[in-house]
Motif scaffolding. Structure first.
Motif, PDB file in Angstrom:
ATOM      1  N   LEU A  36       3.031  -6.021  12.628  1.00  0.00           N
ATOM      2  CA  LEU A  36       4.322  -5.902  11.967  1.00  0.00           C
ATOM      3  C   LEU A  36       4.467  -4.568  11.261  1.00  0.00           C
ATOM      4  N   ARG A  37       5.626  -3.934  11.451  1.00  0.00           N
ATOM      5  CA  ARG A  37       5.917  -2.669  10.792  1.00  0.00           C
ATOM      6  C   ARG A  37       6.316  -2.867   9.336  1.00  0.00           C
ATOM      7  N   GLU A  38       6.749  -4.072   9.006  1.00  0.00           N
ATOM      8  CA  GLU A  38       7.165  -4.410   7.650  1.00  0.00           C
ATOM      9  C   GLU A  38       6.969  -5.912   7.460  1.00  0.00           C
ATOM     10  N   PRO A  39       7.010  -6.422   6.225  1.00  0.00           N
ATOM     11  CA  PRO A  39       6.826  -7.858   6.016  1.00  0.00           C
ATOM     12  C   PRO A  39       7.869  -8.695   6.752  1.00  0.00           C
ATOM     13  N   ARG A  40       7.505  -9.929   7.024  1.00  0.00           N
ATOM     14  CA  ARG A  40       8.350 -10.825   7.809  1.00  0.00           C
ATOM     15  C   ARG A  40       9.722 -11.057   7.195  1.00  0.00           C
ATOM     16  N   ARG A  41       9.825 -10.950   5.873  1.00  0.00           N
ATOM     17  CA  ARG A  41      11.116 -11.196   5.241  1.00  0.00           C
ATOM     18  C   ARG A  41      12.144 -10.135   5.622  1.00  0.00           C
ATOM     19  N   GLY A  42      11.706  -9.051   6.245  1.00  0.00           N
ATOM     20  CA  GLY A  42      12.652  -8.067   6.759  1.00  0.00           C
ATOM     21  C   GLY A  42      13.611  -8.657   7.770  1.00  0.00           C
ATOM     22  N   ALA A  43      13.232  -9.783   8.383  1.00  0.00           N
ATOM     23  CA  ALA A  43      14.105 -10.453   9.343  1.00  0.00           C
ATOM     24  C   ALA A  43      15.414 -10.909   8.707  1.00  0.00           C
ATOM     25  N   GLU A  44      15.440 -11.023   7.392  1.00  0.00           N
ATOM     26  CA  GLU A  44      16.655 -11.490   6.714  1.00  0.00           C
ATOM     27  C   GLU A  44      17.817 -10.506   6.870  1.00  0.00           C
ATOM     28  N   ARG A  45      17.538  -9.261   7.232  1.00  0.00           N
ATOM     29  CA  ARG A  45      18.607  -8.284   7.429  1.00  0.00           C
ATOM     30  C   ARG A  45      19.348  -8.498   8.746  1.00  0.00           C
ATOM     31  N   ALA A  46      18.798  -9.292   9.638  1.00  0.00           N
ATOM     32  CA  ALA A  46      19.375  -9.448  10.974  1.00  0.00           C
ATOM     33  C   ALA A  46      20.620 -10.321  10.947  1.00  0.00           C
ATOM     34  N   ASP A  47      21.595  -9.954  11.756  1.00  0.00           N
ATOM     35  CA  ASP A  47      22.759 -10.811  12.003  1.00  0.00           C
ATOM     36  C   ASP A  47      22.462 -11.770  13.148  1.00  0.00           C
ATOM     37  N   ILE A  48      21.740 -11.274  14.141  1.00  0.00           N
ATOM     38  CA  ILE A  48      21.343 -12.079  15.293  1.00  0.00           C
ATOM     39  C   ILE A  48      19.842 -11.899  15.513  1.00  0.00           C
ATOM     40  N   ILE A  49      19.150 -13.001  15.791  1.00  0.00           N
ATOM     41  CA  ILE A  49      17.741 -12.964  16.181  1.00  0.00           C
ATOM     42  C   ILE A  49      17.657 -13.446  17.623  1.00  0.00           C
ATOM     43  N   VAL A  50      16.967 -12.672  18.454  1.00  0.00           N
ATOM     44  CA  VAL A  50      16.819 -13.041  19.861  1.00  0.00           C
ATOM     45  C   VAL A  50      15.339 -13.199  20.171  1.00  0.00           C
ATOM     46  N   VAL A  51      14.958 -14.381  20.624  1.00  0.00           N
ATOM     47  CA  VAL A  51      13.598 -14.612  21.106  1.00  0.00           C
ATOM     48  C   VAL A  51      13.582 -14.222  22.579  1.00  0.00           C
ATOM     49  N   THR A  52      12.861 -13.168  22.913  1.00  0.00           N
ATOM     50  CA  THR A  52      12.883 -12.600  24.254  1.00  0.00           C
ATOM     51  C   THR A  52      11.684 -13.078  25.080  1.00  0.00           C
ATOM     52  N   LYS A  53      11.791 -12.855  26.391  1.00  0.00           N
ATOM     53  CA  LYS A  53      10.689 -13.108  27.329  1.00  0.00           C
ATOM     54  C   LYS A  53      10.228 -14.568  27.296  1.00  0.00           C
ATOM     55  N   CYS A  54      11.189 -15.465  27.143  1.00  0.00           N
ATOM     56  CA  CYS A  54      10.878 -16.899  27.119  1.00  0.00           C
ATOM     57  C   CYS A  54      10.661 -17.423  28.543  1.00  0.00           C
ATOM     58  N   PRO A  55       9.941 -18.540  28.681  1.00  0.00           N
ATOM     59  CA  PRO A  55       9.934 -19.228  29.971  1.00  0.00           C
ATOM     60  C   PRO A  55      11.357 -19.630  30.327  1.00  0.00           C
ATOM     61  N   SER A  56      11.691 -19.585  31.599  1.00  0.00           N
ATOM     62  CA  SER A  56      13.074 -19.886  32.001  1.00  0.00           C
ATOM     63  C   SER A  56      13.465 -21.319  31.677  1.00  0.00           C
ATOM     64  N   GLN A  57      12.481 -22.220  31.675  1.00  0.00           N
ATOM     65  CA  GLN A  57      12.749 -23.609  31.316  1.00  0.00           C
ATOM     66  C   GLN A  57      12.184 -23.888  29.923  1.00  0.00           C
ATOM     67  N   SER A 110      12.620 -25.962  26.589  1.00  0.00           N
ATOM     68  CA  SER A 110      13.295 -27.185  26.171  1.00  0.00           C
ATOM     69  C   SER A 110      14.029 -27.006  24.849  1.00  0.00           C
ATOM     70  N   ILE A 111      15.005 -27.858  24.628  1.00  0.00           N
ATOM     71  CA  ILE A 111      15.755 -27.846  23.372  1.00  0.00           C
ATOM     72  C   ILE A 111      14.818 -28.126  22.202  1.00  0.00           C
ATOM     73  N   GLU A 112      13.851 -29.017  22.406  1.00  0.00           N
ATOM     74  CA  GLU A 112      12.910 -29.361  21.343  1.00  0.00           C
ATOM     75  C   GLU A 112      12.085 -28.144  20.928  1.00  0.00           C
ATOM     76  N   GLU A 113      11.618 -27.375  21.901  1.00  0.00           N
ATOM     77  CA  GLU A 113      10.822 -26.202  21.560  1.00  0.00           C
ATOM     78  C   GLU A 113      11.679 -25.143  20.887  1.00  0.00           C
ATOM     79  N   ARG A 114      12.910 -25.006  21.322  1.00  0.00           N
ATOM     80  CA  ARG A 114      13.811 -24.045  20.680  1.00  0.00           C
ATOM     81  C   ARG A 114      14.028 -24.404  19.212  1.00  0.00           C
ATOM     82  N   LYS A 115      14.152 -25.681  18.954  1.00  0.00           N
ATOM     83  CA  LYS A 115      14.335 -26.118  17.564  1.00  0.00           C
ATOM     84  C   LYS A 115      13.085 -25.833  16.732  1.00  0.00           C
TER      85      LYS A 115
END
Length: 337
Positions: free
Chosen positions: A172-193, A195-200
């Motif tokens: 990490l380039r900075e502490p995790r709380r830096g994520a609070e500045r984001a308007d959108i968070i995108v989890v990339t490079k996910c398996p194509s399938q 599940s909704i449960e894992e996303r939650k």
């Protein structure tokens, strides 16, 4: 985690404190950020390494280029030049960096520039004619001297920032709380399938705030490999033994994709943004058939015969809600223009 990173563990609290304090000074206004009255979007991450910024920038370019005058601004990682430069399609990688050159070659109608000083880069871009109406900042999440209007934070599925710690032991380039500045968070490079449960579960782990939107994307590999003048199907590679050459942060998904297709290949792996030496180029030129990434193709195409060198196109694909993502971007853009 390698041995050196383990040895450097005592330095983690110091790095954490320095980066936390820097952010805090910006948050409370002691250190000043420049605010703009036109749309500035940042695509970035908390961690070092490949999180999929280039495909996201290209997605945004495709979304916006027909609607407004658009510019992208990068620092031009590993370039040998300094200051502000407009990227031309015939530029050299050593002048502007591989990813900006990739953008310009693919989207010749878009203004592409490099400048490590983002404030100077933005000011110079706005002085151009035609004047860009929207500027996308590539890899500028930690560039707090600029206060963008919209932040897109990327984190790869296999290496979520919530599971990591700061440098030098973590990524990490900075502490995790830096994520609070984001308007959108995108989890990339996910398996194509996925599940909704894992996303939650991931949404809970990331501690997504009520004012933030979370999306999931996967890598979509093109059906064809390409070079400057031709295309041939990936399935045709089953008839040959080729060499896969990669100089990206994490080639594993591409290797696994080709392996799953039953392709036969040797893999030569270099570090991310690797500057190929003359000796390496001579050895690669002697190979019969090379497939590489689009970013690596930009760096290799001037030194290796077109008949031998091909690249695998990729793009991001939203697992769902791509229309909602587009709406969020367009709403932001239209609220300022």
């Amino acid at each position: 985690m390698n041995v050196l990173r383990k040895i450097l563990l005592p330095f983690v609290p110091f790095y954490y404190l320095v980066t936390w304090l820097r952010n805090k000074l910006y948050d409370i206004g002691v250190k000043k950020s420049t605010v703009y009255d036109f749309p500035v979007l940042v695509v970035g991450n908390l961690s070092v390494g490949g999180t999929g910024k280039s495909p996201m920038v290209e997605y945004l370019i495709t979304l916006l280029r027909d609607k407004i005058t658009l510019a992208t601004l990068s620092r031009g990682y590993k370039r040998e030049t300094k200051g502000f430069l407009l990227v031309r399609p015939d530029a050299k990688v050593r002048q502007v960096g591989d990813e900006p050159l990739q953008f310009k070659k693919k989207f010749s109608d878009v203004i592409v520039a490099v400048d490590a000083d983002r404030r100077n880069g933005i000011a110079t871009l706005r002085s151009l004619t035609p004047q860009p109406e929207v500027i996308i900042l590539d890899d500028a999440y930690q560039h707090r001297k600029v206060k963008a209007g919209f932040y897109i934070l990327l984190t790869p599925y296999y290496d979520l920032y919530c599971d990591d710690i700061v440098l030098p032991t973590g990524n990490l380039r900075e502490p995790r709380r830096g994520a609070e500045r984001a308007d959108i968070i995108v989890v990339t490079k996910c398996p194509s399938q996925l599940s909704i449960e894992e996303r939650k579960k991931i949404e809970y782990k990331l501690a997504v705030k009520p004012n933030q939107d979370l999306f999931f994307t996967t890598i979509n590999y093109g059906d064809n490999i390409m070079n400057v003048s031709e295309a041939r199907s990936v399935s045709s590679l089953k008839n040959i033994h080729f060499t896969l050459v990669t100089g990206i942060a994490n080639p594993t998904p591409l290797v696994e994709y080709y392996t799953a297709l039953g392709l036969k290949f040797d893999h030569i792996n270099f570090s991310d943004h690797h500057n190929f030496t003359d000796t390496e180029l001579i050895k690669l030129s002697a190979l019969e058939f090379i497939v590489t990434t689009e970013k690596d193709y930009v760096r290799l195409s001037s030194s290796i015969s077109e008949k031998k060198l091909w690249y695998q196109p990729i793009e991001i694909k939203f697992i769902e809600n791509s229309d909602f993502f587009d709406v969020k971007i367009l709403e932001f853009m239209n609220s300022i223009i």
